[in-house]
Design a protein around this motif. Structure first.
Motif, mmCIF file in Angstrom:
data_model
loop_
_atom_site.group_PDB
_atom_site.id
_atom_site.type_symbol
_atom_site.label_atom_id
_atom_site.label_comp_id
_atom_site.label_asym_id
_atom_site.label_seq_id
_atom_site.Cartn_x
_atom_site.Cartn_y
_atom_site.Cartn_z
ATOM 1 N N LYS A 116 27.113 34.588 35.788
ATOM 2 C CA LYS A 116 28.124 33.735 35.178
ATOM 3 C C LYS A 116 28.745 34.712 33.795
ATOM 4 N N THR A 117 29.055 35.730 34.263
ATOM 5 C CA THR A 117 29.700 36.683 33.268
ATOM 6 C C THR A 117 31.439 36.445 33.545
ATOM 7 N N PRO A 118 31.983 36.076 32.291
ATOM 8 C CA PRO A 118 33.319 35.856 32.508
ATOM 9 C C PRO A 118 34.183 36.880 33.216
ATOM 10 N N GLU A 124 36.491 44.976 34.108
ATOM 11 C CA GLU A 124 35.814 46.268 33.324
ATOM 12 C C GLU A 124 34.618 46.889 33.630
ATOM 13 N N TRP A 125 33.644 46.007 33.658
ATOM 14 C CA TRP A 125 32.232 46.496 33.924
ATOM 15 C C TRP A 125 32.281 47.182 35.403
ATOM 16 N N VAL A 126 32.691 46.197 36.401
ATOM 17 C CA VAL A 126 32.882 46.808 37.685
ATOM 18 C C VAL A 126 33.254 48.074 37.816
ATOM 19 N N ARG A 127 34.748 48.104 37.530
ATOM 20 C CA ARG A 127 35.179 49.307 37.700
ATOM 21 C C ARG A 127 34.720 50.479 36.903
ATOM 22 N N GLN A 128 33.872 50.384 35.839
ATOM 23 C CA GLN A 128 33.322 51.347 35.175
ATOM 24 C C GLN A 128 32.197 51.993 35.933
ATOM 25 N N ILE A 129 31.357 50.986 36.250
ATOM 26 C CA ILE A 129 30.288 51.406 36.986
ATOM 27 C C ILE A 129 30.308 52.119 38.292
ATOM 28 N N ALA A 159 22.910 47.091 41.041
ATOM 29 C CA ALA A 159 21.601 46.736 40.129
ATOM 30 C C ALA A 159 21.873 47.071 38.793
ATOM 31 N N LEU A 160 22.741 48.089 38.377
ATOM 32 C CA LEU A 160 22.839 48.595 36.992
ATOM 33 C C LEU A 160 23.963 47.645 36.221
ATOM 34 N N VAL A 161 25.050 47.044 37.001
ATOM 35 C CA VAL A 161 26.105 46.515 36.454
ATOM 36 C C VAL A 161 25.999 45.102 35.529
#
Ligand SMILES: Nc1ncnc2c1ncn2[C@@H]1O[C@H](COP(=O)(O)OP(=O)(O)OP(=O)(O)O)[C@@H](O)[C@H]1O
Ligand SMILES: [Mg+2]
Length: 240
Positions: A116-118, A124-129, A159-161
């Motif tokens: 449930k991450t906004p 941002e997190w997905v593109r970064q990882i 796994a890391l995101v």
């Protein structure tokens, strides 16, 4: 040691096999503190994956106690175990379990949707990882359009995101070329430094071993040898 993230006491695991049973773990005691980078080694069939499955709350011990992030797993039901996994653990296992109808981006994003991450943070997190595992050009491809090593990197990104407290990995670098493997290990080491993520790997890869601060040898379902490196990996890097 402050409360360990993993605390196993007198753990046995027996699998029924027809009229026989296989004793996969035979009295394992193991404490792992937050922020450790630990490698589990041992011959094929020695119990490495069995141990990771217990640590990951995928399976339960036959006897003894298993506590993960302070939760005693023995008396938890499926839903409670799923919550412990979702909230604390990132898995990088040999069977990648990517969702075939989703793109690389969507497979990675899915882990954050479950938490449930906004949406704004998610993107941002997905593109970064995805950038960090070197898959930006493949972001909109589906798993069946990728090589084995690329799929493995999607599994690593997924796994890391979520920035889990514990990352459990079964031969995470097996399908990667040495350069890609090393760059992913450096990424994991940064997470270890910045977020105090605990990494527990089953592997024979010497590159992974050189990053480990602690090596545990398992043989016939028992811990045979537990060796802490004198210097931490980050201290070695900083030349301390
Ligand atoms: N679901 C199962 N049912 C029956 N026996 C099993 C099961 N899973 C594992 N075993 C047995 O338990 C023992 C430990 O297996 P495990 O998969 O933990 O070994 P491992 O150290 O991960 O080996 P590898 O390096 O080959 O992956 C083996 O003897 C194996 O045959
Ligand atoms: Mg295994």
């Amino acid at each position: 040691m402050s409360t360990p993230v993993v605390d196993l006491q007198a753990v046995h695991k027996t699998y029924p096999l027809g009229e026989y049973e296989v004793k996969a773990l035979r009295g394992v005691d193991l404490k792992i503190a937050e922020g450790e980078f630990t490698v589990i080694m041992g011959p094929s069939g020695s119990g490495k994956s069995t141990l990771l499955n217990l640590l990951g709350c995928i399976d339960l011990a036959s006897s003894g106690s298993v506590a993960v992030c302070g939760h005693d797993t023995a008396h938890k039901n499926e839903k409670e175990l799923a919550e412990i996994r979702r909230d604390n653990i990132g898995f990088i296992f040999q069977a990648f379990n990517l969702i075939p109808v989703l793109s690389v981006y969507e497979n990675v994003e899915y882990a954050l949707i479950l938490k449930k991450t906004p949406e704004a943070e998610r993107d941002e997190w997905v593109r970064q990882i995805i950038e960090q595992v070197g898959l930006t050009p493949h972001m909109h491809h589906r798993p069946n359009q990728l090589s084995g090593g690329q799929r493995q990197r999607v599994a690593i990104a997924r796994a890391l995101v979520t920035r889990p407290r514990i990352v459990l990995a079964d031969e995470p670098t097996a399908n990667l070329d040495s350069e890609t493997g090393k760059s992913i290990l450096r990424l994991m080491q940064q997470m270890n430094d910045i977020y105090k993520t605990t990494f527990i790997f089953a592997t024979h890869d010497p590159d992974v071993l050189s990053f480990a601060r602690r090596t545990i040898r398992i043989h016939d379902g028992k811990i045979e040898h537990d060796h802490a490196a004198k210097k931490t990996a980050s201290a070695r890097r900083k030349g301390k």
